[in-house]
Design a protein around this motif. Structure first.
Motif, PDB file in Angstrom:
ATOM      1  N   ASN A  30      -0.370   1.249   4.951  1.00 30.00           N
ATOM      2  CA  ASN A  30       0.586   2.351   5.110  1.00 30.00           C
ATOM      3  C   ASN A  30       1.801   2.070   4.229  1.00 30.00           C
ATOM      4  O   ASN A  30       1.902   1.014   3.594  1.00 30.00           O
ATOM      5  N   LEU A  31       2.718   3.009   4.205  1.00 28.25           N
ATOM      6  CA  LEU A  31       3.882   2.856   3.337  1.00 28.25           C
ATOM      7  C   LEU A  31       4.786   1.712   3.787  1.00 28.25           C
ATOM      8  O   LEU A  31       5.546   1.164   2.981  1.00 28.25           O
ATOM      9  N   GLU A  32       4.684   1.330   5.037  1.00 30.35           N
ATOM     10  CA  GLU A  32       5.538   0.264   5.546  1.00 30.35           C
ATOM     11  C   GLU A  32       5.123  -1.114   5.043  1.00 30.35           C
ATOM     12  O   GLU A  32       5.959  -2.030   4.979  1.00 30.35           O
ATOM     13  N   ASN A  33       3.840  -1.306   4.717  1.00 34.80           N
ATOM     14  CA  ASN A  33       3.423  -2.619   4.210  1.00 34.80           C
ATOM     15  C   ASN A  33       2.931  -2.562   2.767  1.00 34.80           C
ATOM     16  O   ASN A  33       2.392  -3.538   2.247  1.00 34.80           O
ATOM     17  N   LEU A  34       3.136  -1.429   2.109  1.00 33.10           N
ATOM     18  CA  LEU A  34       2.695  -1.291   0.730  1.00 33.10           C
ATOM     19  C   LEU A  34       3.374  -2.300  -0.186  1.00 33.10           C
ATOM     20  O   LEU A  34       2.780  -2.773  -1.158  1.00 33.10           O
ATOM     21  N   TRP A  35       4.623  -2.644   0.141  1.00 35.55           N
ATOM     22  CA  TRP A  35       5.357  -3.624  -0.664  1.00 35.55           C
ATOM     23  C   TRP A  35       4.611  -4.953  -0.731  1.00 35.55           C
ATOM     24  O   TRP A  35       4.638  -5.639  -1.760  1.00 35.55           O
ATOM     25  N   TRP A  36       3.932  -5.356   0.355  1.00 32.78           N
ATOM     26  CA  TRP A  36       3.180  -6.611   0.397  1.00 32.78           C
ATOM     27  C   TRP A  36       1.797  -6.447  -0.233  1.00 32.78           C
ATOM     28  O   TRP A  36       1.351  -7.279  -1.018  1.00 32.78           O
ATOM     29  N   ILE A  37       1.139  -5.335   0.073  1.00 36.63           N
ATOM     30  CA  ILE A  37      -0.218  -5.107  -0.417  1.00 36.63           C
ATOM     31  C   ILE A  37      -0.245  -4.975  -1.938  1.00 36.63           C
ATOM     32  O   ILE A  37      -1.187  -5.440  -2.589  1.00 36.63           O
ATOM     33  N   GLN A  38       0.773  -4.368  -2.523  1.00 37.01           N
ATOM     34  CA  GLN A  38       0.788  -4.218  -3.986  1.00 37.01           C
ATOM     35  C   GLN A  38       0.719  -5.559  -4.701  1.00 37.01           C
ATOM     36  O   GLN A  38       0.174  -5.662  -5.796  1.00 37.01           O
ATOM     37  N   HIS A  39       1.264  -6.593  -4.085  1.00 36.96           N
ATOM     38  CA  HIS A  39       1.240  -7.921  -4.689  1.00 36.96           C
ATOM     39  C   HIS A  39       0.052  -8.752  -4.215  1.00 36.96           C
ATOM     40  O   HIS A  39      -0.328  -9.719  -4.879  1.00 36.96           O
ATOM     41  N   ASN A  40      -0.525  -8.371  -3.077  1.00 38.16           N
ATOM     42  CA  ASN A  40      -1.634  -9.128  -2.495  1.00 38.16           C
ATOM     43  C   ASN A  40      -2.748  -8.180  -2.044  1.00 38.16           C
ATOM     44  O   ASN A  40      -3.170  -8.201  -0.886  1.00 38.16           O
ATOM     45  N   PRO A  41      -3.249  -7.354  -2.933  1.00 38.61           N
ATOM     46  CA  PRO A  41      -4.190  -6.301  -2.530  1.00 38.61           C
ATOM     47  C   PRO A  41      -5.502  -6.819  -1.983  1.00 38.61           C
ATOM     48  O   PRO A  41      -6.161  -6.123  -1.192  1.00 38.61           O
ATOM     49  N   TYR A  42      -5.897  -8.035  -2.363  1.00 39.86           N
ATOM     50  CA  TYR A  42      -7.201  -8.546  -1.941  1.00 39.86           C
ATOM     51  C   TYR A  42      -7.125  -9.426  -0.702  1.00 39.86           C
ATOM     52  O   TYR A  42      -8.115 -10.044  -0.319  1.00 39.86           O
ATOM     53  N   SER A  43      -5.945  -9.478  -0.074  1.00 38.51           N
ATOM     54  CA  SER A  43      -5.798 -10.240   1.162  1.00 38.51           C
ATOM     55  C   SER A  43      -5.612  -9.346   2.383  1.00 38.51           C
ATOM     56  O   SER A  43      -5.555  -9.849   3.500  1.00 38.51           O
ATOM     57  N   ASN A  44      -5.504  -8.061   2.186  1.00 35.69           N
ATOM     58  CA  ASN A  44      -5.448  -7.125   3.301  1.00 35.69           C
ATOM     59  C   ASN A  44      -6.837  -6.518   3.476  1.00 35.69           C
ATOM     60  O   ASN A  44      -7.313  -5.777   2.619  1.00 35.69           O
ATOM     61  N   CYS A  45      -7.501  -6.848   4.574  1.00 32.48           N
ATOM     62  CA  CYS A  45      -8.904  -6.461   4.764  1.00 32.48           C
ATOM     63  C   CYS A  45      -9.093  -4.948   4.805  1.00 32.48           C
ATOM     64  O   CYS A  45     -10.064  -4.421   4.247  1.00 32.48           O
ATOM     65  N   ALA A  46      -8.152  -4.249   5.448  1.00 29.78           N
ATOM     66  CA  ALA A  46      -8.274  -2.792   5.525  1.00 29.78           C
ATOM     67  C   ALA A  46      -8.209  -2.165   4.132  1.00 29.78           C
ATOM     68  O   ALA A  46      -8.870  -1.151   3.863  1.00 29.78           O
ATOM     69  N   ASN A  47      -7.432  -2.763   3.263  1.00 30.97           N
ATOM     70  CA  ASN A  47      -7.294  -2.229   1.910  1.00 30.97           C
ATOM     71  C   ASN A  47      -8.614  -2.271   1.153  1.00 30.97           C
ATOM     72  O   ASN A  47      -8.854  -1.457   0.253  1.00 30.97           O
ATOM     73  N   LEU A  48      -9.479  -3.215   1.510  1.00 32.81           N
ATOM     74  CA  LEU A  48     -10.755  -3.403   0.818  1.00 32.81           C
ATOM     75  C   LEU A  48     -11.873  -2.543   1.399  1.00 32.81           C
ATOM     76  O   LEU A  48     -12.990  -2.558   0.882  1.00 32.81           O
ATOM     77  N   ARG A  49     -11.563  -1.791   2.461  1.00 40.21           N
ATOM     78  CA  ARG A  49     -12.572  -0.918   3.079  1.00 40.21           C
ATOM     79  C   ARG A  49     -12.329   0.531   2.645  1.00 40.21           C
ATOM     80  O   ARG A  49     -11.890   1.370   3.423  1.00 40.21           O
ATOM     81  N   LEU A  50     -12.639   0.804   1.399  1.00 40.19           N
ATOM     82  CA  LEU A  50     -12.406   2.142   0.858  1.00 40.19           C
ATOM     83  C   LEU A  50     -13.229   3.187   1.604  1.00 40.19           C
ATOM     84  O   LEU A  50     -12.825   4.349   1.693  1.00 40.19           O
ATOM     85  N   PHE A  51     -14.370   2.779   2.160  1.00 38.75           N
ATOM     86  CA  PHE A  51     -15.250   3.727   2.843  1.00 38.75           C
ATOM     87  C   PHE A  51     -14.567   4.395   4.040  1.00 38.75           C
ATOM     88  O   PHE A  51     -15.007   5.460   4.495  1.00 38.75           O
ATOM     89  N   GLU A  52     -13.510   3.783   4.555  1.00 35.90           N
ATOM     90  CA  GLU A  52     -12.803   4.368   5.690  1.00 35.90           C
ATOM     91  C   GLU A  52     -11.950   5.575   5.298  1.00 35.90           C
ATOM     92  O   GLU A  52     -11.444   6.278   6.174  1.00 35.90           O
ATOM     93  N   SER A  53     -11.800   5.819   4.001  1.00 34.60           N
ATOM     94  CA  SER A  53     -10.936   6.904   3.527  1.00 34.60           C
ATOM     95  C   SER A  53     -11.702   7.909   2.672  1.00 34.60           C
ATOM     96  O   SER A  53     -11.192   8.429   1.682  1.00 34.60           O
ATOM     97  N   GLU A  54     -12.933   8.188   3.059  1.00 31.37           N
ATOM     98  CA  GLU A  54     -13.753   9.102   2.271  1.00 31.37           C
ATOM     99  C   GLU A  54     -13.177  10.510   2.240  1.00 31.37           C
ATOM    100  O   GLU A  54     -13.344  11.240   1.256  1.00 31.37           O
TER     101      GLU A  54
END
Length: 353
Positions: free
Chosen positions: A58-82
């Motif tokens: 979400n926008l609240e943790n995007l600051w962290w995910i942008q630098h660590n995109p492969y450590s957030n498991c939900a970010n790697l589940r693209l199928f959840e956002s079809e």
């Protein structure tokens, strides 16, 4: 078999059937519409921010995910956002997009039924991939022989994939590590054999080292594959020196810059590499054009995480058409060269021999 390689010659195969190459149009040559790469999540060992590993995107943790995109498991589940992907492909269509090559294969959860749904609901041509991702993503297939891999690829192309009659039109992305692992080498050999037999094009995910692309081409050549039908992906993060890029381009495969939209210089999967900006990608592409390789360039975004979707604050699948094409023109890349990267080169590559 429901189909044969002979009647695919001179055609492109999409999830909705055979397509006249002249109808392919503006094409993104490397994308994902639905996948799950969470099994490959980059371990987060520090206690600080450990809570971010399993939080929703979400926008609240995007600051962290942008630098660590492969450590957030939900970010790697693209199928959840079809649903978000489907809306974005409609937006892509409204901005002049016509076709997408979907590169998800065994190991990262292909959903070929969804790809067909996207094609039917948006009017965008979807070419789906067959093959095997990096060895670490698919422990159940590591023991497969080259012959078994080739048999599976051929069936996906001629009969249909995943228990359906929906057929694949490209081999790959074939996932390779550095150093190249045994099962990955067999997958490359199987890709070469299948391509030779069916006429199907190939696309490669090379290991993260500057010598990896050349080694892969050598394996494909030794297995009898046609380098002219191969796209080497992710050169953005693979070659750091112009001389290395131009030396590789001499081998004759397509050179792909497919990480457009990533403006984060820190590359989490290889900290020794400084990821180029879009401005620098344009410079690399222009260097290839200036050296006479404009007939051998393809481009894309390789969207494979949620945070790169528009819904989550990312650039989305239309970024190249909306933002990059005008910037290319402002940097001296003419319309003819742009059309080659987005239309002519994908058409030539995807057309079965």
């Amino acid at each position: 078999m429901a189909n044969s390689s002979s009647n695919l010659s001179g055609k492109i195969q999409t999830v909705l059937g055979v397509l006249d190459p002249e109808k392919l149009g503006v094409t993104l040559s490397h994308e994902h519409l639905s996948l799950d790469s969470s099994a490959l999540a980059w371990p987060w060992k520090e206690e600080k921010f450990a809570s971010q590993v399993h939080t929703p995107v979400n926008l609240e943790n995007l600051w962290w995910i942008q630098h660590n995109p492969y450590s957030n498991c939900a970010n790697l589940r693209l199928f959840e956002s079809e649903d978000a992907v489907l809306e974005e492909i409609k937006f892509f269509k409204s901005n002049g997009g016509c076709s997408i090559v979907e590169n998800t294969v065994i190991g990262i959860r292909r959903n070929i039924k969804f790809y067909k749904q996207v094609a039917m609901e948006t009017g965008v041509n979807i070419v789906s991939g067959t093959g095997f991702y990096v060895e670490s993503s698919r422990p159940n297939t590591v023991s497969f022989t080259c012959e078994k891999m080739a048999e599976m690829m051929k069936s996906d192309i001629l009969d249909g994939a995943d228990g359906t009659d929906i057929k694949c039109g490209v081999i790959g992305e074939i996932g390779c590590s550095w150093p190249l692992r045994g099962s990955e080498r067999r997958a490359l050999q199987a890709a070469a054999h299948t391509s030779t037999e069916t006429g199907c094009p190939i696309i490669i995910h090379p290991g993260r080292y500057h010598e990896a692309p050349t080694e892969i081409i050598r394996v494909i050549q030794e297995a009898g594959g046609d380098v002219q039908k191969v796209v080497m992906s992710h050169l953005d993060r693979t070659f750091q020196k112009k001389d290395d890029l131009l030396e590789f381009a001499k081998l004759g495969c397509y050179c792909e810059y497919d990480l457009f939209g990533i403006e984060q210089s820190h590359y989490q999967l290889n900290a020794a590499v400084d990821m180029p900006s879009d401005a620098q990608r344009i410079q690399w592409v222009k260097a290839l054009i200036d050296e006479g390789y404009e007939d051998k360039i393809t481009i894309g975004h390789d969207i494979h995480t949620k945070h790169r979707l528009m819904r989550f604050g990312g650039h989305g699948y239309s970024h190249i058409l909306i933002n990059i094409v005008p910037r290319m023109q402002s940097r001296g890349i003419n319309k003819k060269s742009i059309d080659k990267m987005l239309v002519d080169n994908p058409k030539k590559w995807l057309t079965f021999k």
